[in-house]
Design an enzyme around this catalytic site. Structure first.
Site, mmCIF file in Angstrom:
data_model
loop_
_atom_site.group_PDB
_atom_site.id
_atom_site.type_symbol
_atom_site.label_atom_id
_atom_site.label_comp_id
_atom_site.label_asym_id
_atom_site.label_seq_id
_atom_site.Cartn_x
_atom_site.Cartn_y
_atom_site.Cartn_z
ATOM 1 N N PHE A 1 -0.371 75.563 73.413
ATOM 2 C CA PHE A 1 0.629 75.071 74.362
ATOM 3 C C PHE A 1 1.030 76.170 75.350
ATOM 4 O O PHE A 1 1.692 75.908 76.345
ATOM 5 C CB PHE A 1 1.876 74.565 73.625
ATOM 6 N N PHE A 32 -4.215 73.896 84.767
ATOM 7 C CA PHE A 32 -4.186 73.969 83.307
ATOM 8 C C PHE A 32 -4.498 72.597 82.709
ATOM 9 O O PHE A 32 -5.268 72.479 81.741
ATOM 10 C CB PHE A 32 -2.805 74.447 82.850
ATOM 11 N N PHE A 33 -3.938 71.543 83.300
ATOM 12 C CA PHE A 33 -4.217 70.194 82.802
ATOM 13 C C PHE A 33 -5.692 69.840 83.009
ATOM 14 O O PHE A 33 -6.317 69.228 82.134
ATOM 15 C CB PHE A 33 -3.326 69.176 83.504
ATOM 16 N N ARG A 87 -0.622 60.283 82.135
ATOM 17 C CA ARG A 87 -1.398 61.006 81.120
ATOM 18 C C ARG A 87 -1.159 60.443 79.720
ATOM 19 O O ARG A 87 -2.036 60.587 78.838
ATOM 20 C CB ARG A 87 -1.014 62.488 81.164
#
Length: 359
Positions: A196, A93-94, A336
């Site tokens: 999200f 997902f990231f 990140r």
């Protein structure tokens, strides 16, 4: 304080005063799934196997990005295979989020449209896409085949519906960013619940607890409120921590940016308002948590089935609580968000900044 109070590490994590939430540090003790060391090792290997990150970036950044730490701090009690599938999916997902960002930055609408369509297709038939030429599609298919193996088709269908909506929300964000549209606060909050992926992380509480919850439980207002608040906290705290990175990258999707644009707040006022909402969210969760646990008590009626469902609800609610501490510490340990250490504040060093997808 130590990053993990119950681990062998002596690392002390410093939290900037503007981002410090004493109530999280005091009232939400951090826990870590015991499988975490193997989780980190295997997700790192999976990223390489799926070609989702290059070998040099995996070696330099994978551990410091702390993607596995986030999931290992959230889904406590999950069987190892379930946690591994969730962690790999989360890492994917990231990577997907970064590809989406690069497609926007490099103005690649055709590449994004192709990726969006392929994701919708792969979501409904992942086994047909395990050998897809695009590593992002193949990795997604691999993760989905595993996630679909734990609970009945009814759960799989619900997860798919929820993720189709996430893909569409990412498309809306793509257009907003390429067209320079800053959503109003209300519009942003509605869209943020999708970008999200609130519903996805809530859905994944169930395989972690080993049980699909009946609709009467899942849709109970007390259970839903606690679940939503856990996700709202995560999304808004992410916005607070991401604000410098996203302002540097000319972002338009951040609650702080919407407050500045549409409520005419200064940056300092927007940060203060973000903190106020976050702190209120924490307090409201503490009340909602008690209500959700009462739901479990009502279900626990002395029958075998009643106890099974009640135990699953308690496990889900406990992990909603874990989401607060896991998200909080993740934002202060993951590379990140360490924008000040990047050579270019608008370009994360761990992403492939080439024209991926324009083959």
């Amino acid at each position: 304080m130590p990053a993990f109070p119950y681990s062998t590490t002596s690392t002390v994590t410093a939290v900037p005063p503007s981002l410090c939430l004493p109530v999280i540090e005091a009232a939400f003790p951090r826990q870590l799934h015991p499988y975490w060391p193997r989780l980190q090792e295997r997700t790192r290997a999976w990223l390489l196997e799926m070609r989702l990150m290059s070998a040099d970036k995996v070696a330099e950044y994978a551990d410091s990005l702390c993607y596995t730490d986030l999931m290992a701090g959230y889904y406590l009690g999950a069987p190892d295979a379930v946690l591994q599938a969730i962690a790999d999916y989360s890492a994917w997902f990231f990577v997907w989020d970064d590809r989406h960002d690069r497609d926007i930055v490099h103005r690649r609408p055709a590449a994004w449209k192709r990726l969006r369509e392929r994701l919708h297709t792969a979501l409904d038939a992942p086994r047909d896409h395990l050998r897809h030429e695009d590593p992002l599609i193949a990795g997604f298919a691999d993760a989905m085949v595993r996630l679909y193996s734990f609970l009945p088709d009814s759960w799989n269908d619900r997860f798919a519906r929820h993720f189709h909506a996430v893909i569409d929300a990412y498309d809306q964000e793509f257009h907003n960013r390429t067209e320079g549209v800053i959503p109003t606060v209300d519009d942003y909050l509605e869209l943020r619940r999708l970008t999200f992926a609130h519903a996805i992380w809530i859905d994944l509480l169930e395989p972690s607890a080993g049980c699909e919850l009946p609709d009467t439980v899942r849709k109970h207002p007390e259970f839903q409120r606690a679940a939503l608040l856990s996700q709202e906290f995560a999304a808004w705290y992410n916005d607070l921590c991401s604000l410098p990175k996203e302002i540097a990258g000319d972002e338009v999707h951040n609650l702080g940016i919407s407050l500045i644009k549409h409520e005419e707040l200064t940056l300092e006022e927007a940060v203060a308002e973000l903190r106020r909402r976050i702190e209120q969210c924490i307090q409201e969760f503490l009340a909602a948590e008690r209500g959700a646990l009462r739901v479990a008590d009502e279900i626990d009626d002395g029958t075998v089935r009643g106890k099974e469902i009640a135990d699953a609800v308690r496990a889900c609610v406990a992990n909603m609580r874990n989401w607060f501490s896991s998200v909080y510490w993740f934002h202060h340990e993951s590379g990140r968000y360490m924008v000040d250490s990047w050579d270019d504040r608008s370009t994360p060093p761990y992403v492939n900044n080439e024209a991926a997808g324009e083959k």
